[in-house]
Design a protein around this motif. Structure first.
Motif, PDB file in Angstrom:
ATOM      1  N   UNK A  79      -1.194   6.577 -10.084  1.00 54.50           N
ATOM      2  CA  UNK A  79      -2.109   5.788  -9.276  1.00 54.50           C
ATOM      3  C   UNK A  79      -3.203   6.693  -8.710  1.00 54.50           C
ATOM      4  N   UNK A  80      -4.337   6.040  -8.413  1.00 49.92           N
ATOM      5  CA  UNK A  80      -5.442   6.723  -7.718  1.00 49.92           C
ATOM      6  C   UNK A  80      -6.018   5.711  -6.748  1.00 49.92           C
ATOM      7  N   UNK A  81      -5.991   6.042  -5.475  1.00 45.27           N
ATOM      8  CA  UNK A  81      -6.556   5.194  -4.426  1.00 45.27           C
ATOM      9  C   UNK A  81      -7.555   6.016  -3.631  1.00 45.27           C
ATOM     10  N   UNK A  82      -8.698   5.418  -3.358  1.00 48.85           N
ATOM     11  CA  UNK A  82      -9.759   6.082  -2.606  1.00 48.85           C
ATOM     12  C   UNK A  82     -10.233   5.173  -1.487  1.00 48.85           C
ATOM     13  N   UNK A  83     -10.781   5.783  -0.445  1.00 45.28           N
ATOM     14  CA  UNK A  83     -11.419   5.036   0.634  1.00 45.28           C
ATOM     15  C   UNK A  83     -12.846   5.537   0.766  1.00 45.28           C
TER      16      UNK A  83
ATOM     17  N   UNK B  52       0.831  -1.208   0.000  1.00 46.21           N
ATOM     18  CA  UNK B  52       0.000   0.000   0.000  1.00 46.21           C
ATOM     19  C   UNK B  52       0.864   1.257   0.000  1.00 46.21           C
ATOM     20  N   UNK B  53       1.931   1.269   0.804  1.00 49.25           N
ATOM     21  CA  UNK B  53       2.842   2.413   0.825  1.00 49.25           C
ATOM     22  C   UNK B  53       3.401   2.664  -0.572  1.00 49.25           C
ATOM     23  N   UNK B  54       3.824   1.598  -1.236  1.00 48.22           N
ATOM     24  CA  UNK B  54       4.395   1.724  -2.575  1.00 48.22           C
ATOM     25  C   UNK B  54       3.381   2.310  -3.556  1.00 48.22           C
ATOM     26  N   UNK B  55       2.154   1.832  -3.500  1.00 49.47           N
ATOM     27  CA  UNK B  55       1.121   2.349  -4.390  1.00 49.47           C
ATOM     28  C   UNK B  55       0.845   3.825  -4.110  1.00 49.47           C
ATOM     29  N   UNK B  56       0.745   4.189  -2.830  1.00 55.52           N
ATOM     30  CA  UNK B  56       0.469   5.583  -2.482  1.00 55.52           C
ATOM     31  C   UNK B  56       1.615   6.506  -2.880  1.00 55.52           C
TER      32      UNK B  56
ATOM     33  N   UNK C 214      -8.328   0.975  -5.858  1.00 53.61           N
ATOM     34  CA  UNK C 214      -7.131   1.563  -6.447  1.00 53.61           C
ATOM     35  C   UNK C 214      -6.999   1.240  -7.916  1.00 53.61           C
ATOM     36  N   UNK C 215      -6.369   2.170  -8.631  1.00 54.48           N
ATOM     37  CA  UNK C 215      -6.174   2.068 -10.069  1.00 54.48           C
ATOM     38  C   UNK C 215      -4.754   2.498 -10.395  1.00 54.48           C
ATOM     39  N   UNK C 216      -4.120   1.803 -11.327  1.00 58.73           N
ATOM     40  CA  UNK C 216      -2.801   2.176 -11.838  1.00 58.73           C
ATOM     41  C   UNK C 216      -2.944   2.471 -13.324  1.00 58.73           C
ATOM     42  N   UNK C 217      -2.211   3.486 -13.801  1.00 59.40           N
ATOM     43  CA  UNK C 217      -2.235   3.794 -15.223  1.00 59.40           C
ATOM     44  C   UNK C 217      -0.835   3.695 -15.807  1.00 59.40           C
ATOM     45  N   UNK C 218      -0.789   3.293 -17.057  1.00 60.13           N
ATOM     46  CA  UNK C 218       0.462   3.232 -17.810  1.00 60.13           C
ATOM     47  C   UNK C 218       0.113   3.517 -19.261  1.00 60.13           C
ATOM     48  N   UNK C 219       0.566   4.645 -19.760  1.00 60.36           N
ATOM     49  CA  UNK C 219       0.217   5.032 -21.121  1.00 60.36           C
ATOM     50  C   UNK C 219      -1.270   5.250 -21.240  1.00 60.36           C
TER      51      UNK C 219
ATOM     52  N   UNK D 258      -7.387  -1.808 -12.846  1.00 60.85           N
ATOM     53  CA  UNK D 258      -7.988  -1.806 -11.514  1.00 60.85           C
ATOM     54  C   UNK D 258      -7.150  -2.746 -10.655  1.00 60.85           C
ATOM     55  N   UNK D 259      -6.503  -2.202  -9.642  1.00 61.52           N
ATOM     56  CA  UNK D 259      -5.637  -2.975  -8.776  1.00 61.52           C
ATOM     57  C   UNK D 259      -6.411  -3.696  -7.682  1.00 61.52           C
ATOM     58  N   UNK D 260      -7.429  -3.009  -7.146  1.00 65.13           N
ATOM     59  CA  UNK D 260      -8.188  -3.579  -6.032  1.00 65.13           C
ATOM     60  C   UNK D 260      -9.494  -2.825  -5.851  1.00 65.13           C
ATOM     61  N   UNK D 261     -10.508  -3.539  -5.452  1.00 64.87           N
ATOM     62  CA  UNK D 261     -11.760  -2.964  -4.950  1.00 64.87           C
ATOM     63  C   UNK D 261     -12.181  -3.864  -3.807  1.00 64.87           C
ATOM     64  N   UNK D 262     -12.483  -3.263  -2.670  1.00 66.45           N
ATOM     65  CA  UNK D 262     -12.910  -4.039  -1.511  1.00 66.45           C
ATOM     66  C   UNK D 262     -14.012  -3.291  -0.774  1.00 66.45           C
ATOM     67  N   UNK D 263     -15.014  -4.046  -0.344  1.00 65.73           N
ATOM     68  CA  UNK D 263     -16.140  -3.483   0.404  1.00 65.73           C
ATOM     69  C   UNK D 263     -16.375  -4.363   1.625  1.00 65.73           C
ATOM     70  N   UNK D 264     -16.499  -3.735   2.793  1.00 60.86           N
ATOM     71  CA  UNK D 264     -16.774  -4.468   4.027  1.00 60.86           C
ATOM     72  C   UNK D 264     -18.037  -5.312   3.861  1.00 60.86           C
ATOM     73  N   UNK D 265     -18.009  -6.488   4.452  1.00 59.38           N
ATOM     74  CA  UNK D 265     -19.127  -7.434   4.299  1.00 59.38           C
ATOM     75  C   UNK D 265     -20.475  -6.822   4.683  1.00 59.38           C
ATOM     76  N   UNK D 266     -20.482  -5.979   5.716  1.00 60.16           N
ATOM     77  CA  UNK D 266     -21.749  -5.385   6.146  1.00 60.16           C
ATOM     78  C   UNK D 266     -22.231  -4.286   5.198  1.00 60.16           C
TER      79      UNK D 266
END
Length: 178
Positions: free
Chosen positions: A41-45, A27-31, A70-75, A80-88
């Motif tokens: 990169x673009x990461x949101x919470x 996560x540190x590397x992506x940020x 999170x999303x990474x772009x190249x050219x 889409x690197x990750x999408x996560x939503x809490x179970x509730x």
């Protein structure tokens, strides 16, 4: 997403993806690539803000992170690197709001296509991506470990026009923050 979000994001990551959770360093590397004029990169919470929280108090001072993406772009391609939503919060539309933010970022990065991988057994995610116009284009055999689970590779070649300015978006008590 900012550095101070990493610990609560890691808690959610470990709950949702216990066998292949990202590390703090990942996560540190992506940020590190998410700020400045050369950002790729673009990461949101997403946070739930208590109803009794004063409007002048930032969400991070009283909210609970219930999703991230999170999303990474190249050219001209984004991934889409990750999408996560809490179970509730499954079934609330939060995954769609997070994906919308990533697609806005892809547009800002001037990407012509967006790629992603999804576990072949994650039908809920596949349906979300299909609603946004992603199409299956192939498989990556044994991509997810452990378990040797195949990944479905999907692509979106036309991005929807968001019509909104970048930044925080608040919907039904959930705030999306970069």
């Amino acid at each position: 997403m900012r550095w101070w979000d990493i610990d609560p994001v890691l808690e959610l990551e470990r709950d949702l993806f216990p066998e292949d959770a990202w590390s703090r360093g990942m996560f540190w590397s992506e940020l590190a690539h998410a700020r400045g004029p050369e950002a790729t990169r673009r990461y949101v919470v997403a946070e739930v803000v208590p109803e009794d929280a004063p409007q002048e108090v930032p969400a991070r001072d009283g909210g609970r992170i219930v999703g991230y993406a999170g999303l990474a772009s190249a050219g001209d391609t984004a991934d889409v690197q990750t999408i996560a939503v809490a179970r509730d919060h499954w079934g609330t539309g939060l995954g769609a709001r997070l994906l919308t933010e990533l697609l806005r970022a892809a547009t800002a990065f001037e990407c012509a296509e967006v790629m992603l991988e999804c576990r072949v057994d994650n039908v809920r995610a596949q349906k979300l991506y299909e609603r946004f116009g992603f199409e299956p284009i192939g498989f990556r055999r044994g991509y997810y470990q452990p378990g040797n689970i195949d990944a479905l590779v999907m692509r979106l070649t036309t991005l929807p026009d968001s019509g909104s300015a970048p930044g925080a978006t608040s919907v039904q008590g959930t705030e999306i923050n970069d």
